[in-house]
Design a protein around this motif. Structure first.
Motif, PDB file in Angstrom:
ATOM      1  N   GLY A  73      43.433  28.586  37.243  1.00  0.00           N
ATOM      2  CA  GLY A  73      43.351  27.271  36.962  1.00  0.00           C
ATOM      3  C   GLY A  73      42.472  26.829  35.706  1.00  0.00           C
ATOM      4  N   VAL A  74      41.441  28.094  35.735  1.00  0.00           N
ATOM      5  CA  VAL A  74      40.692  27.688  34.604  1.00  0.00           C
ATOM      6  C   VAL A  74      41.261  28.246  33.296  1.00  0.00           C
ATOM      7  CG1 VAL A  74      38.444  28.065  35.841  1.00  0.00           C
ATOM      8  CG2 VAL A  74      39.251  29.824  34.687  1.00  0.00           C
ATOM      9  N   CYS A  75      42.401  28.698  33.104  1.00  0.00           N
ATOM     10  CA  CYS A  75      42.863  29.555  31.915  1.00  0.00           C
ATOM     11  C   CYS A  75      44.036  28.501  31.543  1.00  0.00           C
ATOM     12  CB  CYS A  75      43.794  30.691  32.422  1.00  0.00           C
ATOM     13  SG  CYS A  75      42.591  32.133  32.921  1.00  0.00           S
ATOM     14  N   GLY A  76      44.187  27.286  31.779  1.00  0.00           N
ATOM     15  CA  GLY A  76      45.263  26.372  31.291  1.00  0.00           C
ATOM     16  C   GLY A  76      46.526  26.659  31.766  1.00  0.00           C
ATOM     17  N   LEU A  77      46.628  27.469  32.691  1.00  0.00           N
ATOM     18  CA  LEU A  77      48.141  28.019  33.058  1.00  0.00           C
ATOM     19  C   LEU A  77      48.824  26.628  33.609  1.00  0.00           C
ATOM     20  CD1 LEU A  77      50.273  29.894  34.589  1.00  0.00           C
ATOM     21  CD2 LEU A  77      49.025  29.708  36.578  1.00  0.00           C
ATOM     22  N   SER A  78      48.288  25.839  34.107  1.00  0.00           N
ATOM     23  CA  SER A  78      49.102  24.565  34.679  1.00  0.00           C
ATOM     24  C   SER A  78      49.901  23.824  33.587  1.00  0.00           C
ATOM     25  CB  SER A  78      48.322  23.397  35.507  1.00  0.00           C
ATOM     26  OG  SER A  78      47.064  23.257  34.692  1.00  0.00           O
ATOM     27  N   ARG A  79      49.103  23.843  32.258  1.00  0.00           N
ATOM     28  CA  ARG A  79      49.660  23.279  31.169  1.00  0.00           C
ATOM     29  C   ARG A  79      50.898  24.067  30.505  1.00  0.00           C
ATOM     30  NH1 ARG A  79      49.239  19.183  27.851  1.00  0.00           N
ATOM     31  NH2 ARG A  79      47.408  18.239  28.764  1.00  0.00           N
ATOM     32  N   ASP A  80      50.458  25.404  30.515  1.00  0.00           N
ATOM     33  CA  ASP A  80      51.699  26.238  30.015  1.00  0.00           C
ATOM     34  C   ASP A  80      53.129  26.253  31.106  1.00  0.00           C
ATOM     35  OD1 ASP A  80      49.685  27.095  28.177  1.00  0.00           O
ATOM     36  OD2 ASP A  80      49.144  28.897  29.140  1.00  0.00           O
ATOM     37  N   ALA A 252      44.644  41.679  37.528  1.00  0.00           N
ATOM     38  CA  ALA A 252      45.481  41.140  36.497  1.00  0.00           C
ATOM     39  C   ALA A 252      45.266  39.916  35.929  1.00  0.00           C
ATOM     40  CB  ALA A 252      46.950  41.058  37.043  1.00  0.00           C
ATOM     41  N   THR A 253      45.118  38.726  36.867  1.00  0.00           N
ATOM     42  CA  THR A 253      44.624  37.484  36.238  1.00  0.00           C
ATOM     43  C   THR A 253      43.469  37.540  35.504  1.00  0.00           C
ATOM     44  OG1 THR A 253      46.052  36.340  38.144  1.00  0.00           O
ATOM     45  CG2 THR A 253      44.710  34.942  36.912  1.00  0.00           C
ATOM     46  N   PHE A 254      42.629  38.285  35.960  1.00  0.00           N
ATOM     47  CA  PHE A 254      41.041  38.310  35.097  1.00  0.00           C
ATOM     48  C   PHE A 254      41.112  38.908  33.757  1.00  0.00           C
ATOM     49  CE2 PHE A 254      37.368  40.687  34.089  1.00  0.00           C
ATOM     50  CZ  PHE A 254      36.529  39.661  33.837  1.00  0.00           C
ATOM     51  N   PHE A 255      42.204  39.724  33.550  1.00  0.00           N
ATOM     52  CA  PHE A 255      42.519  40.459  32.358  1.00  0.00           C
ATOM     53  C   PHE A 255      43.258  39.619  31.518  1.00  0.00           C
ATOM     54  CE2 PHE A 255      41.288  44.438  34.367  1.00  0.00           C
ATOM     55  CZ  PHE A 255      40.185  45.023  33.686  1.00  0.00           C
ATOM     56  N   ARG A 260      43.070  35.854  26.849  1.00  0.00           N
ATOM     57  CA  ARG A 260      43.379  34.516  26.250  1.00  0.00           C
ATOM     58  C   ARG A 260      42.131  33.725  25.897  1.00  0.00           C
ATOM     59  NH1 ARG A 260      47.930  31.188  29.657  1.00  0.00           N
ATOM     60  NH2 ARG A 260      47.041  29.707  28.222  1.00  0.00           N
ATOM     61  N   ARG A 261      41.042  34.405  26.287  1.00  0.00           N
ATOM     62  CA  ARG A 261      39.549  34.082  25.789  1.00  0.00           C
ATOM     63  C   ARG A 261      39.343  32.837  26.461  1.00  0.00           C
ATOM     64  NH1 ARG A 261      39.247  35.585  19.422  1.00  0.00           N
ATOM     65  NH2 ARG A 261      39.733  37.774  19.428  1.00  0.00           N
ATOM     66  N   LEU A 263      37.856  32.581  29.450  1.00  0.00           N
ATOM     67  CA  LEU A 263      36.507  32.620  30.195  1.00  0.00           C
ATOM     68  C   LEU A 263      35.136  32.376  29.673  1.00  0.00           C
ATOM     69  CD1 LEU A 263      37.453  35.449  32.832  1.00  0.00           C
ATOM     70  CD2 LEU A 263      37.530  32.959  33.171  1.00  0.00           C
ATOM     71  N   SER A 264      34.334  31.817  30.340  1.00  0.00           N
ATOM     72  CA  SER A 264      32.875  31.696  29.653  1.00  0.00           C
ATOM     73  C   SER A 264      32.072  31.845  30.876  1.00  0.00           C
ATOM     74  CB  SER A 264      32.675  30.372  29.106  1.00  0.00           C
ATOM     75  OG  SER A 264      32.860  29.085  30.021  1.00  0.00           O
ATOM     76  N   TRP A 265      30.717  32.012  30.903  1.00  0.00           N
ATOM     77  CA  TRP A 265      29.887  32.390  31.952  1.00  0.00           C
ATOM     78  C   TRP A 265      29.719  30.930  33.066  1.00  0.00           C
ATOM     79  CZ3 TRP A 265      28.855  36.853  33.313  1.00  0.00           C
ATOM     80  CH2 TRP A 265      28.583  37.646  32.189  1.00  0.00           C
ATOM     81  N   SER A 266      30.071  29.925  32.285  1.00  0.00           N
ATOM     82  CA  SER A 266      30.018  28.704  33.226  1.00  0.00           C
ATOM     83  C   SER A 266      31.084  28.717  34.310  1.00  0.00           C
ATOM     84  CB  SER A 266      29.903  27.390  32.522  1.00  0.00           C
ATOM     85  OG  SER A 266      30.880  27.370  31.376  1.00  0.00           O
ATOM     86  N   ARG A 267      32.354  29.053  33.472  1.00  0.00           N
ATOM     87  CA  ARG A 267      33.579  29.076  34.096  1.00  0.00           C
ATOM     88  C   ARG A 267      33.787  30.047  35.123  1.00  0.00           C
ATOM     89  NH1 ARG A 267      38.334  27.865  29.603  1.00  0.00           N
ATOM     90  NH2 ARG A 267      38.016  25.687  29.431  1.00  0.00           N
ATOM     91  N   ILE A 268      33.132  31.227  34.817  1.00  0.00           N
ATOM     92  CA  ILE A 268      33.131  32.323  35.783  1.00  0.00           C
ATOM     93  C   ILE A 268      32.419  32.032  37.214  1.00  0.00           C
ATOM     94  CG2 ILE A 268      32.412  34.625  36.180  1.00  0.00           C
ATOM     95  CD1 ILE A 268      32.936  35.424  33.267  1.00  0.00           C
ATOM     96  N   ARG A 269      31.232  31.229  36.863  1.00  0.00           N
ATOM     97  CA  ARG A 269      30.404  30.689  37.859  1.00  0.00           C
ATOM     98  C   ARG A 269      31.147  29.842  38.721  1.00  0.00           C
ATOM     99  NH1 ARG A 269      26.898  26.762  39.267  1.00  0.00           N
ATOM    100  NH2 ARG A 269      25.286  27.211  40.608  1.00  0.00           N
ATOM    101  N   LEU A 270      31.830  28.946  38.344  1.00  0.00           N
ATOM    102  CA  LEU A 270      32.582  27.922  38.810  1.00  0.00           C
ATOM    103  C   LEU A 270      33.736  28.600  39.692  1.00  0.00           C
ATOM    104  CD1 LEU A 270      33.445  24.871  39.316  1.00  0.00           C
ATOM    105  CD2 LEU A 270      34.906  24.996  37.366  1.00  0.00           C
ATOM    106  N   VAL A 271      34.566  29.420  39.288  1.00  0.00           N
ATOM    107  CA  VAL A 271      35.429  30.097  39.853  1.00  0.00           C
ATOM    108  C   VAL A 271      34.877  30.797  41.170  1.00  0.00           C
ATOM    109  CG1 VAL A 271      37.111  32.236  39.819  1.00  0.00           C
ATOM    110  CG2 VAL A 271      37.297  30.688  37.841  1.00  0.00           C
ATOM    111  N   LEU A 272      34.010  31.737  41.061  1.00  0.00           N
ATOM    112  CA  LEU A 272      32.972  32.355  42.063  1.00  0.00           C
ATOM    113  C   LEU A 272      32.440  31.451  43.121  1.00  0.00           C
ATOM    114  CD1 LEU A 272      31.314  35.078  40.268  1.00  0.00           C
ATOM    115  CD2 LEU A 272      33.371  35.524  41.259  1.00  0.00           C
ATOM    116  N   VAL A 273      32.168  30.438  42.669  1.00  0.00           N
ATOM    117  CA  VAL A 273      31.661  29.318  43.750  1.00  0.00           C
ATOM    118  C   VAL A 273      32.637  28.778  44.507  1.00  0.00           C
ATOM    119  CG1 VAL A 273      30.433  27.044  44.081  1.00  0.00           C
ATOM    120  CG2 VAL A 273      29.537  28.798  42.641  1.00  0.00           C
TER     121      VAL A 273
END
Length: 431
Positions: A73-80, A252-255, A260-261, A263-273
């Protein structure tokens, strides 16, 4: 039986005063067991069932697949995914709506969540459809309905919960959802084609995407397509267990996200929460169900209901239609996970007594839960979508979902008439 009915009434009261479903089931299950036994046995049941559930390895598919979906979701997959479908179908009348269905199906194959699919695709697709003059009813209806694919197309958190509660193979349930999911997507697209053929102004054709942009859209989506094929294909071929497949998919999704660059620390935190919060909610519901189910079995209500259903002599088709109506009513005020946990202890013995395949019934039940997500007066996907498009009335959104509800009913009829639609892949699994 009287104790059981009193307990069900108490459970209903707790839900009405907004006690979380899992906690309500723990309370009723504990005190119900206490009535039948003694404090020592009641506490032993509560702690023992909780520990036993937490120790099940198969339950790990839930956090892993949730993590996989949140990363996507945070990778912009939906738009792709929407861009790929738009490149193929956008030039047709109603093409953007059909592209939304395909985008929702693709995102569902990574997220496993109907609400997440509706929210994510809604933010991408509705502005595009508005730009080309789509009617609000079609634009919102297709997103609300397309989002329901999240709990049918594997990996599905709904199938995982069903498998744990009924002790069925999660891998077989995932595979059982593939063909019905593809068929439902096809029915949705067919509905769009019929509606726009009758009322062309509802979904005009979009601009043709240049060839170069089409190729770029396909290239951007390839990594995620490979992830989906690896996870689901690995289960089908017997290479992975569902838990291993979930772990492979999340890594695999993480890599892919790193490549695709995105991820940021704020996005990682959002994903984990988000992953932890949803996992905790599902675990509490499962723990509540594991405590409530043994107590309910003691009351004799499930076996009495099974006998009553057999005495009605409705046959398989009549029984399934009766259950569908009951689930649609319950689904107007309960979310899918809560509905599974609350009703399976009562309904599953009925299914067994009717001689129905539990894997097939899992698909049937998930499709009915999909219908509840967009049915008035309290369809969860409709209310979530309303928060994205506050200027569009609920009545318009519900009107837009009606043709897609008919498509879901057609799918249910097809599943009842030809069970192999759901059972073919599970029966050939690992061959």
């Amino acid at each position: 039986m009287t104790i059981g009915l009193i307990a069900l009434a108490a459970l209903a009261v707790l839900l009405l005063v907004r006690v979380p479903v899992g906690i309500a089931m723990i309370i009723v299950g504990f005190f119900g067991t206490l009535v039948f036994t003694n404090p020592t046995a009641a506490f032993a049941t509560m702690t023992g069932e909780t520990i036993e559930l937490a120790m099940k390895l198969e339950i790990m598919v839930i956090p892993f697949f949730l993590l996989m979906g949140n990363l996507a979701g945070v990778c912009g997959l939906s738009r792709d995914l929407f861009d790929v479908a738009n490149a193929l179908l956008g030039r047709m009348r109603g093409g953007l709506a059909s592209a939304t269905v395909i985008g929702c199906g693709g995102f569902a194959a990574l997220s496993g969540s109907s609400v997440a699919a509706a929210v994510t695709m809604g933010k991408v697709a509705i502005p595009q459809m508005n730009r080309f003059g789509y009617d609000d009813r079609l634009a919102t209806g297709v997103v609300a309905a397309g989002g329901t694919l999240g709990i049918l197309i594997p990996p599905s958190a709904g199938f995982a919960v069903y498998g744990i509660l009924t002790e069925q193979s999660i891998g077989k349930l995932f595979l059982a959802g593939v063909l019905p999911g593809i068929l439902l997507m096809t029915l949705f697209i067919l509905v769009i084609m019929i509606v726009t053929a009758i009322w062309p102004h509802l979904g005009p054709a979009a601009a043709v995407m240049p060839r170069r942009e089409r190729m770029q859209a396909v290239f951007r989506s390839l990594p995620f397509i490979l992830v989906v094929l690896t996870t689901i294909g690995g289960i089908y071929l017997g290479v992975f267990t569902p838990m291993e497949s979930a772990g492979v998919g999340a890594i695999a999704t993480f890599f892919v996200a790193l490549w695709r660059r995105s991820l940021s620390w704020s996005r990682i935190r959002l994903v984990l929460v988000e992953t932890t919060t949803t996992t905790a909610m599902i675990y509490i519901i499962l723990i509540g169900a594991s405590i409530f189910t043994p107590f309910l079995a003691r009351t004799g209500i499930p076996s009495a209901l099974s006998a009553a259903m057999l005495d009605l002599e409705l046959g398989v088709f009549g029984s399934m239609m009766l259950l569908m109506v009951a689930y649609l009513i319950l689904g107007t005020f309960l979310d899918g996970f809560a509905l599974l946990a609350l009703t399976l202890p009562i309904v599953f013995p009925v299914i067994v007594s009717l001689g129905l395949d539990p894997i097939w019934f899992g698909v049937f039940m998930v499709v009915v839960l999909e219908m509840a997500l967009i049915s008035p007066p309290v369809g969860m996907n409709v209310f979530v979508l309303k928060s994205i498009v506050p200027d569009i009335s609920l009545s318009h959104i519900y009107t837009g979902t009606l043709p897609f509800l008919l498509a879901m009913i057609v799918l249910i009829v097809l599943l009842v008439l030809w069970p192999d639609i759901a059972l073919f892949l599970p029966e050939t699994m690992g061959r």
